[in-house]
Design a protein around this motif. Structure first.
Motif, PDB file in Angstrom:
ATOM      1  N   LYS A  11     -13.642   4.819   3.277  1.00 49.81           N
ATOM      2  CA  LYS A  11     -13.705   3.690   2.341  1.00 49.81           C
ATOM      3  C   LYS A  11     -12.263   3.362   1.950  1.00 49.81           C
ATOM      4  CE  LYS A  11     -16.856   5.468  -0.691  1.00 49.81           C
ATOM      5  NZ  LYS A  11     -17.260   6.727  -0.335  1.00 49.81           N
ATOM      6  N   TYR A  12     -11.888   2.109   2.091  1.00 51.90           N
ATOM      7  CA  TYR A  12     -10.473   1.799   1.866  1.00 51.90           C
ATOM      8  C   TYR A  12     -10.324   0.387   1.317  1.00 51.90           C
ATOM      9  CZ  TYR A  12      -5.465   2.341   2.725  1.00 51.90           C
ATOM     10  OH  TYR A  12      -4.112   2.467   2.571  1.00 51.90           O
ATOM     11  N   ILE A  13      -9.549   0.238   0.275  1.00 55.05           N
ATOM     12  CA  ILE A  13      -9.330  -1.097  -0.296  1.00 55.05           C
ATOM     13  C   ILE A  13      -8.658  -1.965   0.775  1.00 55.05           C
ATOM     14  CG2 ILE A  13      -8.273  -2.405  -2.180  1.00 55.05           C
ATOM     15  CD1 ILE A  13      -7.763   0.289  -3.602  1.00 55.05           C
TER      16      ILE A  13
ATOM     17  N   GLY B 254      -3.149   0.451   7.474  1.00 54.21           N
ATOM     18  CA  GLY B 254      -4.218   1.140   6.726  1.00 54.21           C
ATOM     19  C   GLY B 254      -5.069   2.045   7.590  1.00 54.21           C
ATOM     20  N   THR B 255      -6.358   1.757   7.661  1.00 58.09           N
ATOM     21  CA  THR B 255      -7.281   2.585   8.454  1.00 58.09           C
ATOM     22  C   THR B 255      -7.190   2.296   9.954  1.00 58.09           C
ATOM     23  OG1 THR B 255      -9.011   0.928   8.268  1.00 58.09           O
ATOM     24  CG2 THR B 255      -8.970   2.644   6.567  1.00 58.09           C
ATOM     25  N   GLY B 256      -6.431   1.252  10.310  1.00 62.12           N
ATOM     26  CA  GLY B 256      -6.271   0.931  11.735  1.00 62.12           C
ATOM     27  C   GLY B 256      -7.419   0.119  12.315  1.00 62.12           C
ATOM     28  N   SER B 257      -8.204  -0.532  11.481  1.00 57.82           N
ATOM     29  CA  SER B 257      -9.366  -1.255  12.033  1.00 57.82           C
ATOM     30  C   SER B 257      -8.929  -2.444  12.900  1.00 57.82           C
ATOM     31  CB  SER B 257     -10.319  -1.700  10.922  1.00 57.82           C
ATOM     32  OG  SER B 257      -9.632  -2.434   9.967  1.00 57.82           O
ATOM     33  N   VAL B 258      -7.799  -3.050  12.567  1.00 55.14           N
ATOM     34  CA  VAL B 258      -7.345  -4.181  13.382  1.00 55.14           C
ATOM     35  C   VAL B 258      -6.677  -3.661  14.668  1.00 55.14           C
ATOM     36  CG1 VAL B 258      -5.883  -6.246  13.408  1.00 55.14           C
ATOM     37  CG2 VAL B 258      -7.172  -5.639  11.345  1.00 55.14           C
TER      38      VAL B 258
ATOM     39  N   CYS C 207       2.026   0.189  11.926  1.00 57.49           N
ATOM     40  CA  CYS C 207       2.947   0.693  10.898  1.00 57.49           C
ATOM     41  C   CYS C 207       2.311   0.632   9.513  1.00 57.49           C
ATOM     42  CB  CYS C 207       4.233  -0.146  10.938  1.00 57.49           C
ATOM     43  SG  CYS C 207       5.360   0.171   9.567  1.00 57.49           S
ATOM     44  N   ASP C 208       2.407   1.736   8.791  1.00 56.59           N
ATOM     45  CA  ASP C 208       1.996   1.802   7.385  1.00 56.59           C
ATOM     46  C   ASP C 208       2.913   2.810   6.708  1.00 56.59           C
ATOM     47  OD1 ASP C 208      -0.847   0.953   5.806  1.00 56.59           O
ATOM     48  OD2 ASP C 208       0.274   2.609   4.905  1.00 56.59           O
ATOM     49  N   ASN C 209       3.166   2.635   5.409  1.00 54.24           N
ATOM     50  CA  ASN C 209       4.093   3.579   4.769  1.00 54.24           C
ATOM     51  C   ASN C 209       3.389   4.790   4.160  1.00 54.24           C
ATOM     52  OD1 ASN C 209       2.971   2.335   2.563  1.00 54.24           O
ATOM     53  ND2 ASN C 209       4.876   2.199   1.411  1.00 54.24           N
TER      54      ASN C 209
ATOM     55  N   LEU D 245      -0.336  -9.235  10.099  1.00 56.20           N
ATOM     56  CA  LEU D 245       0.091  -8.757   8.773  1.00 56.20           C
ATOM     57  C   LEU D 245      -1.101  -8.663   7.835  1.00 56.20           C
ATOM     58  CD1 LEU D 245       3.013 -11.319   8.281  1.00 56.20           C
ATOM     59  CD2 LEU D 245       3.216  -8.987   9.169  1.00 56.20           C
ATOM     60  N   ASP D 246      -1.190  -7.564   7.107  1.00 56.77           N
ATOM     61  CA  ASP D 246      -2.267  -7.428   6.119  1.00 56.77           C
ATOM     62  C   ASP D 246      -1.725  -6.760   4.848  1.00 56.77           C
ATOM     63  OD1 ASP D 246      -4.715  -7.443   4.905  1.00 56.77           O
ATOM     64  OD2 ASP D 246      -5.558  -5.801   6.088  1.00 56.77           O
ATOM     65  N   PRO D 247      -0.809  -7.443   4.153  1.00 61.10           N
ATOM     66  CA  PRO D 247      -0.187  -6.802   2.978  1.00 61.10           C
ATOM     67  C   PRO D 247      -1.173  -6.637   1.825  1.00 61.10           C
ATOM     68  CG  PRO D 247       0.478  -9.098   3.137  1.00 61.10           C
ATOM     69  CD  PRO D 247      -0.329  -8.808   4.373  1.00 61.10           C
TER      70      PRO D 247
HETATM   71  C1  LIG Z   1      -4.720  -4.341   2.776  1.00 59.09           C
HETATM   72  S1  LIG Z   1      -4.259  -2.712   3.249  1.00 59.09           S
HETATM   73  C2  LIG Z   1      -4.399  -2.795   4.999  1.00 59.09           C
HETATM   74  C3  LIG Z   1      -5.784  -2.598   5.493  1.00 59.09           C
HETATM   75  C4  LIG Z   1      -5.897  -2.442   6.987  1.00 59.09           C
HETATM   76  N1  LIG Z   1      -5.638  -3.689   7.692  1.00 59.09           N
HETATM   77  C5  LIG Z   1      -7.278  -1.921   7.336  1.00 59.09           C
HETATM   78  O1  LIG Z   1      -8.053  -2.635   7.960  1.00 59.09           O
HETATM   79  O2  LIG Z   1      -7.568  -0.785   6.941  1.00 59.09           O
HETATM   80  C6  LIG Z   1      -2.523  -2.709   2.974  1.00 59.09           C
HETATM   81  C7  LIG Z   1      -1.756  -1.510   3.527  1.00 59.09           C
HETATM   82  O3  LIG Z   1      -0.366  -1.779   3.404  1.00 59.09           O
HETATM   83  C8  LIG Z   1       0.331  -0.567   3.216  1.00 59.09           C
HETATM   84  N2  LIG Z   1       1.662  -0.949   2.683  1.00 59.09           N
HETATM   85  C9  LIG Z   1       1.956  -1.553   1.515  1.00 59.09           C
HETATM   86  N3  LIG Z   1       3.249  -1.868   1.444  1.00 59.09           N
HETATM   87  C10 LIG Z   1       3.819  -1.457   2.611  1.00 59.09           C
HETATM   88  C11 LIG Z   1       5.134  -1.518   3.139  1.00 59.09           C
HETATM   89  N4  LIG Z   1       6.144  -2.081   2.453  1.00 59.09           N
HETATM   90  N5  LIG Z   1       5.371  -1.008   4.362  1.00 59.09           N
HETATM   91  C12 LIG Z   1       4.351  -0.426   5.070  1.00 59.09           C
HETATM   92  N6  LIG Z   1       3.074  -0.352   4.623  1.00 59.09           N
HETATM   93  C13 LIG Z   1       2.802  -0.873   3.409  1.00 59.09           C
HETATM   94  C14 LIG Z   1      -0.586   0.229   2.304  1.00 59.09           C
HETATM   95  O4  LIG Z   1      -0.342   1.611   2.395  1.00 59.09           O
HETATM   96  C15 LIG Z   1      -1.976  -0.175   2.826  1.00 59.09           C
HETATM   97  O5  LIG Z   1      -2.461   0.765   3.751  1.00 59.09           O
END
Ligand SMILES: C[S@@+](CC[C@H](N)C(=O)[O-])C[C@H]1O[C@@H](n2cnc3c(N)ncnc32)[C@H](O)[C@@H]1O
Length: 341
Positions: A2-4, A36-40, A54-56, A218-220
C-alpha cells in the motif's frame, strides 16, 4: 504494497494517453523518476523496455529489487555451503524457519520492547530481527543485487503484517487481523522481459549523470506529505542502521531525504530545474488536480519544451486502508510533452 500515490490502478489510463499521443512505448529507453513501488517501471518492462528507475527512498528501491530486478528466481550458490540450499525456495524456507530474536526491531516496534510501539506483533518483530540479522551476515558473501532482493522480500513481508492503516505515521490501537498472522517471506512473481537499473538518489542528481532517453516519466509527490515521515519503519528495516528513533511512533531522522516537491515554497523552482535537466523525446508526467503545483503552471513550463497535451481521469483517493469516492472532483492528470529537438 500500500503506497501513497501508487499508480498501479492508473496504468490503463496512462497507456491510453500514450496511444492517443502516438508515443512509441515498446522496446524503448525509459527513465521512471520518483518510481516508488515501481508500478510504472513494471508496465514498461512488460513492454520490453530498458528502464532506469530512480527514487530517493531505500525501501522503494528495495521493493523494486524484489519484484523487478530479476527476470527469473536467482540462484544462491554463494550460500550453498552455509544453508545447504541454493534455490530461492530453500533460502526462504531457511529464513522463515529461524528462531525469533530480541533485537533492535523488537525493542523499537513491538509492545514488549523498550518503547512499547505496536507496529508488529511480538513474534513478528522478533522474526524481523532474526531474518534481518541473517541477511546482514550474508552481505559480504552475496552480490549486492541478491542482498537487496532478500532485504526487499523481508520489507514487503513485514509491511504485509504491520499493524497500520497503510502508512507508518501511526500504529493502530486495536490489532488488525493481518497483523496477528505470522510473517512469512514469499517468492515474488518475475517479469520475463525488459531490463532495469535501479538508482537510490535525488532525481535531479540522477538526470545530470544520464544522457538522452526516449521517454522520461515523472510522478512527483503532489502534496506536503513527506514520504520518509510516512514510511519510516520500512526505511529502518531496509537501511538497518539501528539509529536512535524519535517520538511516539519512532521516526527516523529524515532531514536529508525531505522532498522539495512536497514543500510549497520550493516546489516551483524545483520543478523548473527538473524539467530543464531532461533530455528526451517525450516527457510524461502524472499529477493531481489537488496538487500544490497548479496545472496551468505545469502546462506553461512544459509548453516551452514542446507540444504538450493534458489528460485527466476521475480518481478515487487513497485514504488509510480503503478507497473512498468522497471527493468526486479529484482528478488524476497526465501531461505528455513531445520535446523540441
Ligand atoms: C507519487 S510517489 C511515486 C509513486 C510511484 N509512481 C508508484 O507507482 O508507486 C512519489 C515518490 O517520489 C519519491 N521522491 C520524492 N522526492 C524525490 C526526489 N527529489 N528524488 C527522488 N525521489 C523522490 C518518493 O520517495 C516517492 O516514492
Amino acid at each position: 504494497m500500500k503506497y501513497i500515490g501508487n499508480k498501479s490502478r492508473l496504468i490503463g489510463f496512462i497507456e491510453d494517453c500514450l496511444k492517443d499521443f502516438k508515443v512509441d512505448y515498446k522496446n524503448v529507453k525509459v527513465y521512471d523518476l520518483f518510481s516508488g513501488t515501481g508500478s510504472v517501471s513494471e508496465f514498461f518492462l512488460k513492454h520490453n523496455c530498458k528502464v532506469l528507475s530512480c527514487d530517493n527512498m531505500n525501501y522503494a528501491i528495495a521493493e523494486q529489487y524484489r519484484k523487478l530486478f530479476f527476470r527469473k528466481a536467482p540462484e544462491f550458490n554463494e550460500l550453498k555451503k552455509i544453508v545447504g540450499y541454493e534455490n530461492l525456495d530453500g533460502i526462504l524456507n531457511y529464513l522463515n524457519g529461524l528462531e525469533g530474536e530480541k533485537g533492535y526491531f523488537f525493542e523499537n516496534f513491538c509492545e514488549e520492547g523498550k518503547y512499547k510501539r505496536k507496529f508488529f506483533s511480538v513474534s513478528n518483530a522478533k522474526k524481523i530481527d532474526a531474518i534481518r540479522n541473517k541477511i546482514e551476515d550474508w552481505k559480504d558473501i552475496l552480490p549486492i543485487e541478491k542482498y537487496n532482493f532478500l532485504v526487499g522480500i523481508l520489507m514487503n513481508s513485514a509491511d504485509f503484517v504491520s499493524n497500520t492503516a497503510g502508512t507508518y505515521g501511526a500504529y493502530l490501537k486495536i490489532w488488525r487481523s493481518m497483523a496477528l498472522k505470522e510473517m512469512k517471506l514469499e517468492k515474488p512473481e518475475f517479469i520475463s522481459t525488459g531490463k532495469i537499473e535501479l538508482y537510490t538518489c535525488d532525481v535531479i542528481d540522477f538526470l545530470k549523470k544520464q544522457d538522452k532517453a526516449d521517454i522520461v516519466y515523472l510522478d512527483p509527490p503532489y502534496n506536503s506529505r513527506q514520504y520518509p515521515a510516512n514510511f519510516s519503519v520500512l526505511e529502518s528495516i531496509v537501511v538497518n542502521d539501528k539509529q536512535m528513533l524519535n517520538g511516539k511512533t519512532g521516526l527516523r531522522n529524515y532531514e536529508n531525504q525531505k522532498s522539495k516537491f512536497a514543500i510549497k515554497k520550493y516546489v516551483k523552482d524545483e520543478f523548473v530545474n527538473l524539467i530543464n535537466n531532461i533530455k528526451a523525446d517525450y516527457i510524461v508526467m502524472s499529477y493531481s488536480t489537488e496538487g500544490i503545483l497548479k496545472s496551468d503552471f505545469i502546462m506553461e513550463i512544459l509548453k516551452q519544451k514542446g507540444k504538450t497535451k493534458m489528460y485527466n481521469t476521475s480518481y478515487r483517493r487513497f485514504k488509510t486502508n480503503s478507497w473512498t469516492e468522497k471527493n468526486t472532483n479529484l482528478k488524476e492528470i497526465l501531461f505528455i510533452c513531445k520535446m523540441k529537438i
